[in-house]
Design a protein around this motif. Structure first.
Motif, PDB file in Angstrom:
ATOM      1  N   HIS A  26       0.793  -1.228   0.000  1.00 27.17           N
ATOM      2  CA  HIS A  26       0.000   0.000   0.000  1.00 27.17           C
ATOM      3  C   HIS A  26       0.827   1.281   0.000  1.00 27.17           C
ATOM      4  O   HIS A  26       0.276   2.370   0.143  1.00 27.17           O
ATOM      5  CB  HIS A  26      -0.956   0.001   1.196  1.00 27.17           C
ATOM      6  CG  HIS A  26      -1.902  -1.159   1.191  1.00 27.17           C
ATOM      7  ND1 HIS A  26      -2.939  -1.286   0.292  1.00 27.17           N
ATOM      8  CD2 HIS A  26      -1.953  -2.269   1.977  1.00 27.17           C
ATOM      9  CE1 HIS A  26      -3.591  -2.409   0.516  1.00 27.17           C
ATOM     10  NE2 HIS A  26      -3.015  -3.017   1.533  1.00 27.17           N
ATOM     11  N   VAL A  62      -5.303  -2.942   8.446  1.00 29.45           N
ATOM     12  CA  VAL A  62      -6.057  -3.412   7.278  1.00 29.45           C
ATOM     13  C   VAL A  62      -7.024  -2.336   6.803  1.00 29.45           C
ATOM     14  O   VAL A  62      -7.151  -2.078   5.606  1.00 29.45           O
ATOM     15  CB  VAL A  62      -6.822  -4.709   7.619  1.00 29.45           C
ATOM     16  CG1 VAL A  62      -7.727  -5.134   6.466  1.00 29.45           C
ATOM     17  CG2 VAL A  62      -5.850  -5.823   7.977  1.00 29.45           C
ATOM     18  N   ILE A  63      -7.698  -1.678   7.732  1.00 28.55           N
ATOM     19  CA  ILE A  63      -8.749  -0.723   7.388  1.00 28.55           C
ATOM     20  C   ILE A  63      -8.197   0.575   6.798  1.00 28.55           C
ATOM     21  O   ILE A  63      -8.732   1.093   5.816  1.00 28.55           O
ATOM     22  CB  ILE A  63      -9.624  -0.428   8.623  1.00 28.55           C
ATOM     23  CG1 ILE A  63     -10.397  -1.687   9.014  1.00 28.55           C
ATOM     24  CG2 ILE A  63     -10.580   0.730   8.363  1.00 28.55           C
ATOM     25  CD1 ILE A  63     -11.101  -1.592  10.346  1.00 28.55           C
ATOM     26  N   PRO A  65      -5.480   1.426   4.952  1.00 25.39           N
ATOM     27  CA  PRO A  65      -5.164   1.451   3.517  1.00 25.39           C
ATOM     28  C   PRO A  65      -6.412   1.441   2.645  1.00 25.39           C
ATOM     29  O   PRO A  65      -6.462   2.126   1.614  1.00 25.39           O
ATOM     30  CB  PRO A  65      -4.337   0.177   3.309  1.00 25.39           C
ATOM     31  CG  PRO A  65      -3.723  -0.096   4.644  1.00 25.39           C
ATOM     32  CD  PRO A  65      -4.765   0.345   5.648  1.00 25.39           C
ATOM     33  N   GLU A  66      -7.439   0.715   3.060  1.00 24.86           N
ATOM     34  CA  GLU A  66      -8.687   0.679   2.291  1.00 24.86           C
ATOM     35  C   GLU A  66      -9.410   2.019   2.361  1.00 24.86           C
ATOM     36  O   GLU A  66      -9.938   2.491   1.361  1.00 24.86           O
ATOM     37  CB  GLU A  66      -9.592  -0.452   2.796  1.00 24.86           C
ATOM     38  CG  GLU A  66      -9.028  -1.834   2.560  1.00 24.86           C
ATOM     39  CD  GLU A  66      -8.787  -2.155   1.090  1.00 24.86           C
ATOM     40  OE1 GLU A  66      -9.647  -1.794   0.241  1.00 24.86           O
ATOM     41  OE2 GLU A  66      -7.749  -2.759   0.782  1.00 24.86           O
ATOM     42  N   ALA A  67      -9.428   2.634   3.537  1.00 28.31           N
ATOM     43  CA  ALA A  67     -10.108   3.923   3.697  1.00 28.31           C
ATOM     44  C   ALA A  67      -9.430   5.022   2.897  1.00 28.31           C
ATOM     45  O   ALA A  67     -10.074   5.993   2.492  1.00 28.31           O
ATOM     46  CB  ALA A  67     -10.170   4.305   5.178  1.00 28.31           C
ATOM     47  N   LYS A  69      -7.886   4.573  -0.049  1.00 30.50           N
ATOM     48  CA  LYS A  69      -7.911   4.302  -1.495  1.00 30.50           C
ATOM     49  C   LYS A  69      -8.608   5.395  -2.303  1.00 30.50           C
ATOM     50  O   LYS A  69      -8.098   5.796  -3.339  1.00 30.50           O
ATOM     51  CB  LYS A  69      -8.537   2.940  -1.779  1.00 30.50           C
ATOM     52  CG  LYS A  69      -7.558   1.810  -1.654  1.00 30.50           C
ATOM     53  CD  LYS A  69      -8.167   0.498  -2.104  1.00 30.50           C
ATOM     54  CE  LYS A  69      -7.122  -0.602  -1.992  1.00 30.50           C
ATOM     55  NZ  LYS A  69      -7.686  -1.895  -2.379  1.00 30.50           N
ATOM     56  N   TRP A 118     -17.266   1.411   9.023  1.00 24.76           N
ATOM     57  CA  TRP A 118     -16.611   1.718   7.752  1.00 24.76           C
ATOM     58  C   TRP A 118     -17.051   3.069   7.195  1.00 24.76           C
ATOM     59  O   TRP A 118     -16.223   3.899   6.827  1.00 24.76           O
ATOM     60  CB  TRP A 118     -16.896   0.598   6.753  1.00 24.76           C
ATOM     61  CG  TRP A 118     -16.262   0.826   5.429  1.00 24.76           C
ATOM     62  CD1 TRP A 118     -16.890   1.086   4.251  1.00 24.76           C
ATOM     63  CD2 TRP A 118     -14.867   0.835   5.144  1.00 24.76           C
ATOM     64  NE1 TRP A 118     -15.968   1.250   3.257  1.00 24.76           N
ATOM     65  CE2 TRP A 118     -14.719   1.104   3.774  1.00 24.76           C
ATOM     66  CE3 TRP A 118     -13.722   0.663   5.912  1.00 24.76           C
ATOM     67  CZ2 TRP A 118     -13.486   1.185   3.157  1.00 24.76           C
ATOM     68  CZ3 TRP A 118     -12.490   0.733   5.291  1.00 24.76           C
ATOM     69  CH2 TRP A 118     -12.385   0.995   3.933  1.00 24.76           C
ATOM     70  N   GLN A 122     -14.700   6.455   6.659  1.00 23.82           N
ATOM     71  CA  GLN A 122     -14.484   7.138   5.378  1.00 23.82           C
ATOM     72  C   GLN A 122     -14.923   8.596   5.436  1.00 23.82           C
ATOM     73  O   GLN A 122     -14.222   9.474   4.939  1.00 23.82           O
ATOM     74  CB  GLN A 122     -15.208   6.410   4.254  1.00 23.82           C
ATOM     75  CG  GLN A 122     -14.529   5.121   3.857  1.00 23.82           C
ATOM     76  CD  GLN A 122     -15.197   4.493   2.662  1.00 23.82           C
ATOM     77  OE1 GLN A 122     -16.425   4.356   2.621  1.00 23.82           O
ATOM     78  NE2 GLN A 122     -14.408   4.124   1.681  1.00 23.82           N
TER      79      GLN A 122
END
Length: 152
Positions: A26, A62-63, A65-67, A69, A118, A122
């Protein structure tokens, strides 16, 4: 047939694996000194600690890097392991890890503490990234795990 019992990875080994994945997959940079110089522009800094004390730390690895994106390359991604996180927690007034500190041109913008739903996560990331710089919070003493008389 003999069965060999083998110990699994320690909590710090699992954290190191997660931090390595954040760096390799990431594009996160690892804080490697007490007084890091963050780049100009937007920065998200994940502060961690031993997951033995708080399992949310591994979830945050984990969360986050996704948030991040949706914002793509607009934000520099940094992570501080348990070696440098306590000093940064004190510097930015963060009471506990995991926490994400947001900076703009090195100036404090805000902080996200703990893990959230989630959508809330965000929305908060977007709000912090578009908001103005804030006064840096007053540093608080952070106790070193296993050594309650020592502040980082």
């Amino acid at each position: 047939m003999s069965l060999e019992l083998k110990a699994g990875p320690t909590s710090l080994e699992r954290l190191e694996t997660a931090l390595g994945r954040m760096q390799q997959k990431h594009g996160f940079y690892r804080v490697d000194r007490r007084d890091p110089e963050f780049p100009a522009g937007l920065t998200a800094l994940l502060l961690t600690e031993d997951p033995q004390r708080n399992l949310e730390v591994l979830d945050a690895c984990v969360i986050l890097p996704e948030a991040l994106k949706p914002v793509g390359a607009q934000i520099a991604r940094w992570v501080a392991g348990p070696d440098f996180a306590p000093g940064l927690m004190q510097q930015y007034g963060v009471p506990r890890a995991p926490a994400v500190v947001f900076l703009r041109d090195g100036a404090f913008v805000g902080v996200l503490n703990g893990i959230r739903d989630w959508v809330d996560y965000q929305n908060e990331v977007v709000r912090l990234l578009s908001g103005p710089a804030q006064p840096k919070p007053i540093g608080i003493p952070v106790r070193v795990a296993g050594n309650p008389g020592v502040c980082a």
